[in-house]
Design an enzyme around this catalytic site. Structure first.
Site, short mmCIF file in Angstrom:
data_model
loop_
_atom_site.label_atom_id
_atom_site.label_comp_id
_atom_site.label_asym_id
_atom_site.label_seq_id
_atom_site.Cartn_x
_atom_site.Cartn_y
_atom_site.Cartn_z
N SER A 163 0.83 -1.20 0.00
CA SER A 163 0.00 0.00 0.00
C SER A 163 0.87 1.25 0.00
CB SER A 163 -0.91 0.01 1.22
OG SER A 163 -1.64 1.21 1.28
N HIS A 176 -8.31 1.76 -4.32
CA HIS A 176 -9.32 1.55 -3.27
C HIS A 176 -9.90 2.91 -2.90
CE1 HIS A 176 -10.05 0.18 1.20
NE2 HIS A 176 -11.17 0.49 0.57
N MET A 198 -12.11 -5.21 4.95
CA MET A 198 -11.30 -4.37 5.82
C MET A 198 -11.12 -5.06 7.17
SD MET A 198 -10.50 -1.74 4.02
CE MET A 198 -9.66 -0.89 5.37
N ASP A 229 -7.35 -6.13 3.85
CA ASP A 229 -6.67 -4.84 3.94
C ASP A 229 -6.71 -4.34 5.38
OD1 ASP A 229 -5.67 -2.30 3.65
OD2 ASP A 229 -7.19 -1.60 2.25
#
Length: 223
Positions: free
Chosen positions: A8, A66, A137, A175
């Site tokens: 990320s 995202h 998430m 994530d």
């Protein structure tokens, strides 16, 4: 195909974004994860279309965008034009989930839906056939460096069972709080894509961390 690793960019040093992308290019990572935050859906503001376009010029990996933004239907085509290969938006951010999925696909990218920790995973079942990716998430969105919520593992298992039962190719991305300490458990639960932010970019050797995440569990995973 083995699981995919998606570092990320949000966790990188923003004084050296080009170097961070180059590192990911040269690593065993499969995707580059780009978090777009609007300061409304989540408390923080990150980056938008100009950064995505700039990264696209140098990125050799799949670009996984995202969107943590309100009303994603107003912007998804723009992010595809900027170079996104996958565009994921939050189920909680729009009343028109199916329509936004179709917008993304019509624009030429693969569609994904993300769900927050409090959202039941069954919420995506109605649109599962329209999705290339479900982003689960495992922390509350908007901040890096949070601890993994272990209740997420059951959500991954439930979703994996549903995908298999329907004979779909939808990928499960996890994530938040993912690192070497829990990657194997997450993969065993059924995840296909691991987003790794702080665990990669804050490590002493990011490339080695990516390599270790990429090779963990290979050969002994059973779903």
């Amino acid at each position: 195909m083995s699981h995919r690793i998606a570092p990320s960019l949000l966790a990188a040093d923003f004084n050296h974004i080009g170097d961070a992308v180059t590192m990911v290019n040269e690593s065993q990572a499969d995707w580059l994860h780009l978090d777009v935050m609007d300061g409304i859906f989540v408390p923080n503001i990150s980056f938008g279309q100009p950064i995505i376009s700039a990264v696209k010029k140098v990125c050799t990996k799949v670009m996984d965008v995202h969107l943590m933004i309100e009303r994603p239907e107003l912007y998804v085509e723009q992010f595809v034009e900027c170079g996104a290969d996958y565009v994921s938006f939050h189920l909680e951010a729009t009343n028109h989930v199916h329509r936004v999925c179709q917008q993304i696909k019509s624009a030429g990218a693969k569609s994904g839906v993300a769900i927050n920790p409090h959202t039941p995973v069954q919420s995506v079942f109605e649109v599962l056939e329209d999705l290339d990716l479900v982003v689960i998430m495992s922390v509350n969105p908007g901040f890096g460096g949070q601890k993994f919520i272990y209740r997420t593992l059951e959500k991954i298992r439930t979703l994996k069972e549903e995908i298999i039962a329907r004979n779909l190719n939808t990928l499960i991305e996890v994530d938040g709080g993912v690192g070497l300490h829990n990657a194997e458990k997450i993969l065993e639960a059924g995840a296909d894509v691991l987003v790794a932010g702080s665990s990669v970019f804050k490590s002493d050797d990011p490339k080695l961390t990516i390599e270790r995440l990429k090779t963990i569990g290979i050969g002994n995973l059973q779903f």
